[in-house]
Write an enzyme that holds these catalytic residues in place. Sequence first.
Site, PDB file in Angstrom:
ATOM      1  N   THR A 134       0.865  -1.225  -0.163  1.00 52.81           N
ATOM      2  CA  THR A 134       0.041   0.049   0.151  1.00 52.81           C
ATOM      3  C   THR A 134       0.906   1.106   0.023  1.00 52.81           C
ATOM      4  O   THR A 134       1.998   1.262   0.161  1.00 52.81           O
ATOM      5  CB  THR A 134      -0.924   0.003   1.216  1.00 52.81           C
ATOM      6  OG1 THR A 134      -1.567   1.120   1.326  1.00 52.81           O
ATOM      7  CG2 THR A 134      -0.149  -0.196   2.483  1.00 52.81           C
ATOM      8  N   ASP A 135       0.294   2.225  -0.284  1.00 56.81           N
ATOM      9  CA  ASP A 135       1.003   3.530  -0.375  1.00 56.81           C
ATOM     10  C   ASP A 135       1.023   4.246   1.101  1.00 56.81           C
ATOM     11  O   ASP A 135       1.808   4.866   1.387  1.00 56.81           O
ATOM     12  CB  ASP A 135       0.174   4.698  -1.159  1.00 56.81           C
ATOM     13  CG  ASP A 135      -1.126   5.280  -0.862  1.00 56.81           C
ATOM     14  OD1 ASP A 135      -1.674   4.180   0.081  1.00 56.81           O
ATOM     15  OD2 ASP A 135      -1.699   5.945  -1.510  1.00 56.81           O
ATOM     16  N   GLU A 136       0.303   3.506   2.104  1.00 56.17           N
ATOM     17  CA  GLU A 136       0.277   4.160   3.410  1.00 56.17           C
ATOM     18  C   GLU A 136       1.659   3.837   3.951  1.00 56.17           C
ATOM     19  O   GLU A 136       1.869   4.522   5.150  1.00 56.17           O
ATOM     20  CB  GLU A 136      -0.681   3.543   4.041  1.00 56.17           C
ATOM     21  CG  GLU A 136      -2.128   3.823   3.589  1.00 56.17           C
ATOM     22  CD  GLU A 136      -3.446   3.412   4.526  1.00 56.17           C
ATOM     23  OE1 GLU A 136      -3.084   3.419   5.875  1.00 56.17           O
ATOM     24  OE2 GLU A 136      -4.693   3.461   4.021  1.00 56.17           O
ATOM     25  N   TYR A 159      -1.970  -0.710  10.927  1.00 55.34           N
ATOM     26  CA  TYR A 159      -1.945  -1.082   9.685  1.00 55.34           C
ATOM     27  C   TYR A 159      -1.114  -0.885   8.669  1.00 55.34           C
ATOM     28  O   TYR A 159      -0.386  -1.952   8.376  1.00 55.34           O
ATOM     29  CB  TYR A 159      -3.333  -0.700   9.112  1.00 55.34           C
ATOM     30  CG  TYR A 159      -3.519  -1.092   7.494  1.00 55.34           C
ATOM     31  CD1 TYR A 159      -3.605  -2.322   7.036  1.00 55.34           C
ATOM     32  CD2 TYR A 159      -3.244  -0.150   6.615  1.00 55.34           C
ATOM     33  CE1 TYR A 159      -3.524  -2.810   5.986  1.00 55.34           C
ATOM     34  CE2 TYR A 159      -3.279  -0.265   5.184  1.00 55.34           C
ATOM     35  CZ  TYR A 159      -3.321  -1.541   4.734  1.00 55.34           C
ATOM     36  OH  TYR A 159      -3.179  -2.028   3.566  1.00 55.34           O
ATOM     37  N   LYS A 163       2.004  -3.340   7.319  1.00 58.28           N
ATOM     38  CA  LYS A 163       2.460  -3.335   5.927  1.00 58.28           C
ATOM     39  C   LYS A 163       3.817  -3.102   5.573  1.00 58.28           C
ATOM     40  O   LYS A 163       4.551  -3.761   4.628  1.00 58.28           O
ATOM     41  CB  LYS A 163       1.400  -2.503   4.925  1.00 58.28           C
ATOM     42  CG  LYS A 163      -0.189  -3.150   4.870  1.00 58.28           C
ATOM     43  CD  LYS A 163      -0.210  -4.407   4.251  1.00 58.28           C
ATOM     44  CE  LYS A 163       0.067  -4.526   2.778  1.00 58.28           C
ATOM     45  NZ  LYS A 163      -0.702  -5.958   2.285  1.00 58.28           N
TER      46      LYS A 163
HETATM   47  P1  NAD Z   1      -9.621  -7.298   2.108  1.00 59.17           P
HETATM   48  O1  NAD Z   1      -9.969  -6.871   3.573  1.00 59.17           O
HETATM   49  O2  NAD Z   1     -11.001  -6.920   1.269  1.00 59.17           O
HETATM   50  O3  NAD Z   1      -9.523  -8.838   1.718  1.00 59.17           O
HETATM   51  C1  NAD Z   1      -8.212  -9.518   2.347  1.00 59.17           C
HETATM   52  C2  NAD Z   1      -8.597 -10.941   1.999  1.00 59.17           C
HETATM   53  O4  NAD Z   1      -7.728 -11.719   2.807  1.00 59.17           O
HETATM   54  C3  NAD Z   1      -9.938 -11.476   2.446  1.00 59.17           C
HETATM   55  O5  NAD Z   1     -10.272 -12.508   1.466  1.00 59.17           O
HETATM   56  C4  NAD Z   1      -9.418 -12.408   3.846  1.00 59.17           C
HETATM   57  O6  NAD Z   1     -10.360 -13.403   4.167  1.00 59.17           O
HETATM   58  C5  NAD Z   1      -8.166 -12.740   3.628  1.00 59.17           C
HETATM   59  N1  NAD Z   1      -7.214 -12.910   4.832  1.00 59.17           N
HETATM   60  C6  NAD Z   1      -7.076 -12.000   5.893  1.00 59.17           C
HETATM   61  N2  NAD Z   1      -6.356 -12.642   6.885  1.00 59.17           N
HETATM   62  C7  NAD Z   1      -6.004 -13.928   6.405  1.00 59.17           C
HETATM   63  C8  NAD Z   1      -5.178 -14.862   6.968  1.00 59.17           C
HETATM   64  N3  NAD Z   1      -4.710 -14.904   8.087  1.00 59.17           N
HETATM   65  N4  NAD Z   1      -4.808 -15.858   6.033  1.00 59.17           N
HETATM   66  C9  NAD Z   1      -5.421 -15.917   4.751  1.00 59.17           C
HETATM   67  N5  NAD Z   1      -6.325 -15.193   4.130  1.00 59.17           N
HETATM   68  C10 NAD Z   1      -6.514 -14.024   5.093  1.00 59.17           C
HETATM   69  O7  NAD Z   1      -8.615  -6.370   1.474  1.00 59.17           O
HETATM   70  P2  NAD Z   1      -8.376  -5.774   0.094  1.00 59.17           P
HETATM   71  O8  NAD Z   1      -8.824  -4.316   0.313  1.00 59.17           O
HETATM   72  O9  NAD Z   1      -8.757  -6.571  -1.034  1.00 59.17           O
HETATM   73  O10 NAD Z   1      -6.663  -5.492   0.073  1.00 59.17           O
HETATM   74  C11 NAD Z   1      -6.006  -6.671  -0.484  1.00 59.17           C
HETATM   75  C12 NAD Z   1      -4.352  -6.411  -0.378  1.00 59.17           C
HETATM   76  O11 NAD Z   1      -4.052  -5.218  -1.014  1.00 59.17           O
HETATM   77  C13 NAD Z   1      -3.871  -5.941   1.162  1.00 59.17           C
HETATM   78  O12 NAD Z   1      -2.599  -6.765   1.194  1.00 59.17           O
HETATM   79  C14 NAD Z   1      -3.859  -4.691   1.269  1.00 59.17           C
HETATM   80  O13 NAD Z   1      -2.946  -4.128   2.140  1.00 59.17           O
HETATM   81  C15 NAD Z   1      -3.585  -4.230  -0.222  1.00 59.17           C
HETATM   82  N6  NAD Z   1      -3.856  -2.896  -0.625  1.00 59.17           N
HETATM   83  C16 NAD Z   1      -5.439  -2.366  -0.480  1.00 59.17           C
HETATM   84  C17 NAD Z   1      -5.882  -1.384  -0.874  1.00 59.17           C
HETATM   85  C18 NAD Z   1      -7.225  -0.867  -0.987  1.00 59.17           C
HETATM   86  O14 NAD Z   1      -7.601   0.392  -1.227  1.00 59.17           O
HETATM   87  N7  NAD Z   1      -8.195  -1.767  -0.659  1.00 59.17           N
HETATM   88  C19 NAD Z   1      -4.742  -0.441  -1.595  1.00 59.17           C
HETATM   89  C20 NAD Z   1      -3.640  -0.862  -1.582  1.00 59.17           C
HETATM   90  C21 NAD Z   1      -3.110  -2.133  -1.123  1.00 59.17           C
HETATM   91  O1  DAU Z   2      -4.039   4.006   0.402  1.00 56.86           O
HETATM   92  C1  DAU Z   2      -4.526   2.665   0.253  1.00 56.86           C
HETATM   93  C2  DAU Z   2      -4.968   2.215   1.709  1.00 56.86           C
HETATM   94  O2  DAU Z   2      -6.642   2.589   1.509  1.00 56.86           O
HETATM   95  C3  DAU Z   2      -5.245   0.572   1.588  1.00 56.86           C
HETATM   96  O3  DAU Z   2      -3.824   0.132   2.100  1.00 56.86           O
HETATM   97  C4  DAU Z   2      -6.167   0.392   2.796  1.00 56.86           C
HETATM   98  O4  DAU Z   2      -6.146  -1.379   2.800  1.00 56.86           O
HETATM   99  C5  DAU Z   2      -7.372   0.684   2.546  1.00 56.86           C
HETATM  100  O5  DAU Z   2      -8.346   0.467   3.775  1.00 56.86           O
HETATM  101  C6  DAU Z   2      -7.551   2.370   2.280  1.00 56.86           C
HETATM  102  O6  DAU Z   2      -7.254   2.849   3.667  1.00 56.86           O
HETATM  103  P1  DAU Z   2      -7.983   4.255   4.112  1.00 56.86           P
HETATM  104  O7  DAU Z   2      -8.045   4.364   5.613  1.00 56.86           O
HETATM  105  O8  DAU Z   2      -7.500   5.472   3.263  1.00 56.86           O
HETATM  106  O9  DAU Z   2      -9.429   4.058   3.562  1.00 56.86           O
HETATM  107  P2  DAU Z   2     -10.965   4.249   4.339  1.00 56.86           P
HETATM  108  O10 DAU Z   2     -11.799   3.894   3.234  1.00 56.86           O
HETATM  109  O11 DAU Z   2     -11.020   3.532   5.610  1.00 56.86           O
HETATM  110  O12 DAU Z   2     -10.872   5.653   4.554  1.00 56.86           O
HETATM  111  C7  DAU Z   2     -10.757   6.473   3.386  1.00 56.86           C
HETATM  112  C8  DAU Z   2     -10.845   7.992   3.901  1.00 56.86           C
HETATM  113  O13 DAU Z   2     -12.494   8.410   4.657  1.00 56.86           O
HETATM  114  C9  DAU Z   2     -10.061   7.954   4.922  1.00 56.86           C
HETATM  115  O14 DAU Z   2      -9.405   9.725   5.036  1.00 56.86           O
HETATM  116  C10 DAU Z   2     -11.024   8.056   6.308  1.00 56.86           C
HETATM  117  C11 DAU Z   2     -12.342   8.579   5.702  1.00 56.86           C
HETATM  118  N1  DAU Z   2     -13.321   7.885   6.269  1.00 56.86           N
HETATM  119  C12 DAU Z   2     -13.289   6.649   6.326  1.00 56.86           C
HETATM  120  C13 DAU Z   2     -14.612   5.965   6.723  1.00 56.86           C
HETATM  121  C14 DAU Z   2     -14.662   4.112   6.776  1.00 56.86           C
HETATM  122  C15 DAU Z   2     -14.592   8.432   6.950  1.00 56.86           C
HETATM  123  O15 DAU Z   2     -14.407   9.805   6.726  1.00 56.86           O
HETATM  124  N2  DAU Z   2     -15.685   8.048   7.227  1.00 56.86           N
HETATM  125  C16 DAU Z   2     -15.798   6.755   7.309  1.00 56.86           C
HETATM  126  O16 DAU Z   2     -16.812   6.201   7.792  1.00 56.86           O
END
Ligand code: NAD
Ligand code: DAU
Length: 351
Positions: A134-136, A159, A163
Site C-alpha cells: 500500500t501507499d500508506e 495497519y 504492511k
Molecule cells: P480485503 O480485506 O477486502 O481482503 C483481504 C482478504 O484476505 C480476505 O479475503 C480475507 O479473508 C483474507 N485474509 C485475511 N487474513 C487472512 C489470513 N490470516 N490468512 C489467509 N487469508 C486471510 O482487502 P483488500 O482491500 O482486497 O486488500 C488486499 C491487499 O491489497 C492487502 O494486502 C492490502 O494491504 C492491499 N491494498 C489494498 C488497497 C485498498 O484500497 N483496498 C490499496 C492498496 C493495497
Molecule cells: O491507500 C491505500 C489504503 O486505502 C489501503 O492500504 C487500505 O487497505 C484501505 O483500507 C485504504 O485505507 P484508508 O484508510 O485510506 O481507507 P478508508 O476507506 O478506511 O478511508 C478513506 C478516507 O475516508 C480516510 O481519510 C478516512 C475517511 N473515512 C472513512 C470511513 C470508513 C470517513 O471519513 N468516514 C468513514 O466512515
Amino acid sequence: MEFQKRILVTGGAGFIGSHLVRRLVKHYPAYLIVNLDKLTYAGNLENLSDVKEASNYRFEKIDVQSLEGIRNVFQRHAITDVIHLAAESHVDRSIDGPLEFVFTNVVGTVNLLEVARSFWLDSFENRVFHHVSTDEVYGSLGDTGFFTEATPYDPRSPYSASKASSDHFVRAYYHTYGLPVKISNCSNNYGSHHFPEKLIPLMIHNLLNEKPLPVYGNGSNIRDWLWVEDHASAIDVIFHKGKLGESYNVGGLNEWTNLDLVHYLCDLMDRKLGKPEGSSRALIHFVKDRAGHDYRYAIDARKLTEELGWKPSLRFEEGLERTVEWYLRHPEWVEQVTSGAYQAYYQKFYK
Ligand code: NAD
Ligand code: DAU
C-alpha cells in the site's frame, strides 16, 4: 493438463484479490490459479462465483499464519509463483486491535516467504514472489508533493506499520537469499465487491438505507482513488514485466477530499434513486476524527507508466457510476456481508 505456471494468489476471496483472480483465470488459461484464503469477515467466495468451476482454478481455505498449511498447499499444487494479497486491511480495525495485523500481515508474509524459499531452493529461475502493498507505508503528505518509490517509509497506523514491516521482510529475502521478489504499492481502490467498512461502499450502503453519512473530522483529508480493475491490471503487468527486487507505485492521479467525494456520491445517488437534488447531502454527519488520521496520499506512478507501459483505463466519475450501479443491482451481496457480525462492528465503531 500441464500448466505453464501454478500461481498461488493469497487473499483471493477479498475485494482486490477476487478481481485479480477473475482476471488471471480468464486471461491466462495456461496458468493454474490457486486461491489461498482464510475467509475472514472480508473474504467471500461469492465474489468468485463466475470462475469457481473453471478448470484452471482451485480454492484452499488456509490461514497464512499456519506455516504447515502453506507448506501443504505448495506441495499439493507444485506452486511456481506467489501473488500475496491476504491481509487485515482496515485502518480503523487496526487501531482497535493491532495484534491480528501483526500476526496476519507480518508473520503471515514471513511464513509465505519462508515456504517459497525452501520450496524453490533448487533454483529461483522463472519464479516470482509478488507482494501487494500500500501507499500508506510512506506516511502522510502535506498539501504538495507525491509518493515516489524513493520516498522513505514512515508508517503511522498499526495497519501501515504492519504492511511496511512486511515490505521490509520481502526486501530482506531478496537481498539475503536472492528470492525473486517484486513489490507494488497502490493508492486507495474502489469498485464492486468492496466491503462496506471502507469509505465509498459504506457511504453507498448508508445512502441506500437513508442512514447518517459519517465523515471523519472536517472531511478535508485527501485520498487518491483508483478503480480496482486497474489495480488488477497493474499487478498483472508488474508480475509479468517488473524487475526483480524493485517496487512500483500504482495510482491514477485522482485526488479527492473526503467531503468532495461524499458530496459527489450524494448527488449521484439522488439522480439514481430519483430523489430531489441535494436531499442526500442532509445525511452528512461529521464525527470524531480517526486517531493519527493521515492527511493526504498521492502517488507518482511514472515508473510503472513509463517503464512498463501501464495506464489506468477508466475516469473516476465513470468508475463511480459503475460501482454505484453494481451495488444497486446486487442487494443480495450487500445483505449477505452486512448481516450478523457487520451489525456488531457498526455499533462498535459508529455508535
Ligand atoms: P480485503 O480485506 O477486502 O481482503 C483481504 C482478504 O484476505 C480476505 O479475503 C480475507 O479473508 C483474507 N485474509 C485475511 N487474513 C487472512 C489470513 N490470516 N490468512 C489467509 N487469508 C486471510 O482487502 P483488500 O482491500 O482486497 O486488500 C488486499 C491487499 O491489497 C492487502 O494486502 C492490502 O494491504 C492491499 N491494498 C489494498 C488497497 C485498498 O484500497 N483496498 C490499496 C492498496 C493495497
Ligand atoms: O491507500 C491505500 C489504503 O486505502 C489501503 O492500504 C487500505 O487497505 C484501505 O483500507 C485504504 O485505507 P484508508 O484508510 O485510506 O481507507 P478508508 O476507506 O478506511 O478511508 C478513506 C478516507 O475516508 C480516510 O481519510 C478516512 C475517511 N473515512 C472513512 C470511513 C470508513 C470517513 O471519513 N468516514 C468513514 O466512515
